[in-house]
Design an enzyme around this catalytic site. Structure first.
Site, mmCIF file in Angstrom:
data_model
loop_
_atom_site.group_PDB
_atom_site.id
_atom_site.type_symbol
_atom_site.label_atom_id
_atom_site.label_comp_id
_atom_site.label_asym_id
_atom_site.label_seq_id
_atom_site.Cartn_x
_atom_site.Cartn_y
_atom_site.Cartn_z
ATOM 1 N N LYS A 150 -72.163 31.515 4.643
ATOM 2 C CA LYS A 150 -71.824 32.400 5.768
ATOM 3 C C LYS A 150 -72.126 31.725 7.111
ATOM 4 C CE LYS A 150 -74.227 36.415 6.284
ATOM 5 N NZ LYS A 150 -74.724 36.578 7.665
ATOM 6 N N ASP A 191 -83.497 35.171 4.559
ATOM 7 C CA ASP A 191 -82.530 36.133 4.018
ATOM 8 C C ASP A 191 -82.735 36.380 2.522
ATOM 9 O OD1 ASP A 191 -81.389 36.405 6.517
ATOM 10 O OD2 ASP A 191 -79.858 34.893 6.154
ATOM 11 N N SER A 241 -85.349 31.120 15.459
ATOM 12 C CA SER A 241 -84.080 31.811 15.212
ATOM 13 C C SER A 241 -82.925 30.852 15.440
ATOM 14 C CB SER A 241 -83.930 33.023 16.138
ATOM 15 O OG SER A 241 -82.574 33.434 16.155
HETATM 16 C C1 S3P Z 1 -78.393 32.999 10.738
HETATM 17 C C2 S3P Z 1 -79.703 32.914 11.110
HETATM 18 C C3 S3P Z 1 -80.752 33.825 10.635
HETATM 19 C C4 S3P Z 1 -80.300 34.584 9.389
HETATM 20 C C5 S3P Z 1 -78.911 35.121 9.540
HETATM 21 C C6 S3P Z 1 -77.921 34.006 9.769
HETATM 22 C C7 S3P Z 1 -77.420 32.046 11.322
HETATM 23 O O1 S3P Z 1 -81.047 34.772 11.648
HETATM 24 O O2 S3P Z 1 -81.205 35.620 9.111
HETATM 25 O O3 S3P Z 1 -78.518 35.818 8.369
HETATM 26 O O4 S3P Z 1 -76.298 31.930 10.799
HETATM 27 O O5 S3P Z 1 -77.777 31.390 12.296
HETATM 28 P P1 S3P Z 1 -81.976 34.416 12.916
HETATM 29 O O6 S3P Z 1 -81.308 33.377 13.697
HETATM 30 O O7 S3P Z 1 -82.083 35.687 13.682
HETATM 31 O O8 S3P Z 1 -83.273 33.983 12.369
#
Ligand code: S3P
Length: 443
Positions: free
Chosen positions: A21, A315, A168
């Site tokens: 994803k 996740d 993040s």
């Molecule tokens: C993601 C980063 C994560 C993850 C999310 C997808 C991404 O979140 O939990 O499902 O694609 O960069 P955070 O960036 O808030 O940690």
């Protein structure tokens, strides 16, 4: 929709999982802001990633679907973005919204972003505040912290040095994407190592990104160049199958072509520490590292999970909690307060739903204490409209003595539309049933 999961004793076979994803979102976004054509194979056609494509096409990006999961994106280059004639609806997808804010902040157009009730409740100040330091103009509800958001883009952003309070990848990526068109250097330092797909893809597309430990930096002025991106299978989706095979007696499955980037692969290390029998067969080829992952049943034991590994499996924690319920001994999950601001409050959701199904689970501010190893009977649970909660509960249902019914379960299509068919292919008994209404009330 209600998902009814019947106790199943063995999973067997070889399956793939849909495309990653995070990488799918980035491939579409970087393709759209870049120069030339980007061909994407293995793109995840789930609701979240389709929301990204939908927003990009409203911004004028020519997108061609060549075959299932194969797309051609025509890059818009420096000034190709059109002002959208409608609100950009990011649905349930935090990645779509946060990364798009970073892109749109540096485009000289006006746009409005919104999403579903869950996304409108999620914190956006963490992206808006640092972008404003770069002179971005972004406004929103709740003192500029919640969507709907209005972005009054500008071609005059200034590179800045940012120190993020939480690890993040979405925030880091938004800032790096804004930095591509900013004057000077944009530097982002995180307190822990989050997924690095944006940095890797930018580099692959010819943009110099300096990475030093927990810091990533880009200098404005270079746009990504189109090319070919092959998206590996999503380890976050593979995780449900891995846990299921580890706990169901006599199982032996192989999940093929799974992305095992080290910033995402914490689930492998955790399951191995819990005693799971995993065999990782690395695959050759370009792009991000991939492997076939074989999992055979073995007794699991409780462990402590916290610290720097947490962002690499954030996740996966709901399904790790399920593994912990079936493990002998106590599992402690800590340093995971971020789970409270995901698609739902996942700390509360897991504690309430597993607790309702008989698991000895204690909710803490930043995780859980789970005393595992009991035999559970089934019952009814609620998916909280959150794909990861629904799928984690489904895995739990496979391992208990009588069926588990999960209401509010349609959210699986957010990240893993083939979840039910994949489980069935491996031998599990799962059924999609009726409307939620009466059952949600009954839970
Ligand atoms: C993601 C980063 C994560 C993850 C999310 C997808 C991404 O979140 O939990 O499902 O694609 O960069 P955070 O960036 O808030 O940690």
């Amino acid at each position: 929709m209600i998902l009814e999961v019947k106790p199943s004793c063995r999973l067997n076979g070889r399956v793939g999982v849909p495309g990653d994803k995070s990488i799918s979102h980035r491939a579409a976004l970087l393709g759209a802001i870049g120069q030339g054509v980007t061909r994407i194979d293995g793109f995840l056609e789930s609701e979240d990633c389709l929301a990204t494509l939908h927003c990009l096409s409203l911004l004028g990006t020519p997108i061609k679907r060549l075959a299932p999961g194969s797309y051609e994106i025509q890059g818009l280059g420096w000034d190709g973005f059109q002002e959208p004639t409608d609100v950009l609806n990011c649905g349930n997808s935090g990645t779509t919204m946060r990364l798009l804010i970073g892109v749109l902040a540096s485009q000289p157009i006006f746009s409005v972003l919104t999403g579903d009730a869950s996304l409108r409740d999620r914190p956006m100040g963490r992206v808006i505040e640092p972008l404003r330091k770069m002179e971005a103009r972004i406004f929103g509800r709740g003192g500029d912290t919640r969507a709907p958001l209005a972005v009054l883009g500008s071609g005059n952003l200034k590179g800045k040095t940012h120190r993020l309070p939480v690890a993040s990848a979405q925030v880091k990526s938004a800032l790096l994407l804004a930095g591509l068109r900013a004057k000077g250097v944009t530097v982002v330092t995180e307190p822990g190592r989050s997924r690095n797909h944006t940095e890797l893809m930018l580099q692959q597309m010819g943009v110099p990104v300096r990475v030093d430990g927990l810091t990533a930096a880009v200098e404005g002025g270079t746009l990504p160049k189109g090319g070919e991106i092959t998206v590996p299978g999503d380890i976050s989706s593979a995780a449900y199958l891995m846990v299921a095979a580890a706990v169901l007696p006599d199982s032996d499955i192989t999940v093929e072509n799974v992305g095992i980037n080290s910033t995402r692969a914490g689930i492998i290390e955790v399951l191995q520490s819990m005693g799971a029998d995993l065999e990782i067969e690395p695959l050759l080829g370009g792009g991000e590292p991939r492997a076939n992952i074989r999992v055979r049943t073995s007794p699991l034991r409780g462990i402590e999970i916290g610290g720097s590994i947490v962002p690499t499996l954030i996740d996966e924690l709901p399904v790790i909690a399920v593994a912990a319920a079936f493990a002998q001994g106590t599992t402690i999950v800590k340093d995971a307060a971020e789970l409270r601001v995901k698609e739902c409050d996942r700390i509360a959701a897991v504690a309430q739903e597993l607790g309702r199904l008989g698991v000895d689970i204690e909710e803490r501010a930043d995780g859980w204490v789970i005393r595992g190893g009991k035999n559970f009977s089934g019952g009814r649970a609620r998916g909280w409209g959150d794909h990861r909660i629904v799928m984690a509960l489904a895995v739990f249902g496979l391992g208990v003595k009588s069926p588990v019914e999960i209401a509010d379960a349609e959210a699986v299509s957010i990240s893993f539309p083939e979840f039910v068919t994949t489980l069935r292919k491996l031998g599990a008994e799962v059924e999609e049933k009726g409307s939620d209404l009466q059952d949600t009330q009954a839970v």
